[in-house]
Scaffold this motif. Structure first.
Motif: not given
Length: 364
Positions: A62-66, A69-81, A148-151
Motif C-alpha cells: 500500500g505504498y504511495v511515494p511521499n 508532507a501532505r494533508g489537505l485538511a491541515k493545508g500542509r502543501t496547498g497543492a492538488i493534482g 499523488a505522492g506530491r499533492v
C-alpha cells in the motif's frame, strides 16, 4: 517453520500500523532504494521484470511515494493534482500536433482542457498550487502514483488511471474521479445530467424536424457518462415508437475508427435522417467525412454532437450539440477535494444548443 510464518505476519502487521516507506518496498522487492525511486519517477530506466517486481511490492504494502508532507485538511502543501490521458508520446509527435492544430480546430481546446480550466480557476481563487500529470496508457501506474505522492488531493479523468491505483491513493489523500461514477473505493465523483440533455436534443430532432431514421455514432457504455448519453437517446426514440439500433463503433480522438464506421453507411447510399454523435470530437470528424463525400449537411443528413467545445461554434455548418458545464465540473471537483461538499454532488445541468447542423437557421 511456524516461527517464520509468525514472524512474517508480525512484520506485515507492523507495516500496516505505520506508513510504508521506500525502504520497505526496496527490501520486499530485493532491489536498491534508487531502483524503487526510478520505478515511480522514471520507469523507462528500469527493466520490465524489475519494474513489475517493484510495483507488485508497492501494491502489496500500500505504498504511495511521499515527496512532501501532505494533508489537505491541515493545508500542509496547498497543492492538488489533475491526472488525465496523454495523447502525445514524444517531442516529434508534439511538434506535429502543434502544426496540425493551426489548421484543425478539433484539436484544442477539448473537453478535458475546459474542465482543467475550471480546476485552474478554482485553485487560483483559493491560492492552491496545481500539478498536472498524464500517462500514455490507462495502466501507467508509476505516473499517477508519482503525481499523488506530491499533492494533497487528486482529480483523475475517467479511465486515465487504474482503479486499484486510485483506491490505494484514496487511502492517503482525497481523490475525485471525473466521469460520473467511482471505480475505486474511497473516491468521489461529480455527477452531470447527460441523459436529460441528450433526450431533449433528440426530442428536438423528432418534434421540430420530423426525423425518423436515426443513427448513433459513438461508445454506449465505456463510462457512465457515455451510457447516460446513449440512454437519453434511447429514451426519446422509444417514447416516439422508434427502434433503437446498435450504435456505429466510434471513439473520441480515434478519427480512423470513426471514418471506418461511416464507410459502409456511405457505401449503401441510403443515409439516415440524422447522425447523433456521442461527442463533439466525433461529430466534427463526421462533418469532414460527409463534406469530403459531397454530402450536404443538413440538407441530406443532420449531425449533432455532445459536450459544447469551442470548435463547435467554428465548424461548417455550426454544430448543434449539448453543452456540458465544463468549468463548473472542474470547480466542483476542487471543492470536493476540500471536503466543502458532502454527500452526492450534482447532477450539474446540461443544455441543448441548437445551431445549423440539425437544420435550424440559428447559428448561436
Amino acid at each position: 517453520m511456524d516461527h517464520d510464518v509468525r514472524g512474517d505476519r508480525a512484520e506485515e502487521c507492523d507495516l500496516m500500523a505505520r506508513r510504508p516507506t521506500v525502504y520497505d518496498v526496496a527490501e520486499r522487492a530485493g532491489v536498491s532504494i534508487a531502483t524503487v525511486s526510478f520505478a515511480f519517477a522514471q520507469p523507462e530506466r528500469v527493466r520490465k521484470k524489475t519494474l513489475d517486481t517493484v510495483l507488485a511490492a508497492a501494491a502489496a504494502l500500500g505504498y504511495v511515494p511521499n515527496v512532501s508532507a501532505r494533508g489537505l485538511a491541515k493545508g500542509r502543501t496547498g497543492a492538488i493534482g489533475l491526472y488525465s490521458f496523454s495523447y502525445l508520446l514524444d517531442d516529434g509527435e508534439r511538434d506535429e500536433l502543434r502544426a496540425r492544430a493551426a489548421d484543425d480546430a478539433r484539436l484544442f481546446p477539448l473537453y478535458s482542457d475546459l474542465v482543467q480550466r475550471g480546476v485552474e480557476l478554482e485553485c487560483r481563487r483559493r491560492g492552491l498550487a496545481l500539478m498536472l500529470g498524464s500517462g500514455t496508457v490507462p495502466d501507467d501506474l508509476p505516473a499517477v502514483v508519482d503525481v499523488a505522492g506530491r499533492v494533497d488531493g487528486l482529480i483523475a479523468f475517467a479511465g486515465a488511471a487504474p482503479a486499484e491505483a486510485l483506491a490505494r491513493i484514496a487511502r492517503r489523500i482525497p481523490v475525485v474521479e471525473l466521469g460520473g461514477e467511482t471505480t475505486a473505493a474511497g473516491t468521489r465523483t461529480v455527477l452531470v445530467d447527460h441523459r436529460s440533455g441528450m433526450r431533449r436534443l433528440v426530442e428536438h430532432l423528432l418534434r421540430e424536424h420530423g426525423h425518423r431514421r436515426f443513427t448513433y455514432v459513438g461508445e454506449e457504455s465505456v463510462t457512465a457518462e457515455f451510457a447516460e448519453r446513449f440512454g437519453g437517446y434511447s429514451d426519446a426514440l422509444t417514447a416516439a415508437g422508434l427502434a433503437v439500433d446498435p450504435p456505429l463503433p466510434s471513439a473520441p480522438a480515434k478519427e480512423a475508427t470513426t471514418r471506418a464506421a461511416l464507410a459502409p453507411v456511405l457505401a449503401r447510399g441510403h443515409l439516415p435522417d440524422v447522425l447523433v454523435c456521442a461527442t463533439d470530437q466525433e461529430a466534427l470528424v463526421v462533418l469532414n467525412v460527409l463534406r469530403d463525400a459531397g454530402i450536404d449537411v443538413p440538407g441530406q443528413v443532420a449531425v449533432t454532437g455532445f459536450d459544447g467545445i469551442i470548435a463547435t461554434r467554428l465548424s461548417s455548418p455550426p454544430l448543434t450539440t449539448v453543452q456540458q458545464p465544463m468549468e463548473a465540473i472542474g470547480r466542483t471537483a476542487v471543492r470536493l477535494l476540500l471536503e466543502e461538499e458532502t454527500g452526492e454532488v450534482g447532477p450539474l445541468p446540461t443544455e441543448p444548443v441548437i445551431r445549423a447542423s440539425c437544420g435550424c437557421l440559428s447559428s448561436n
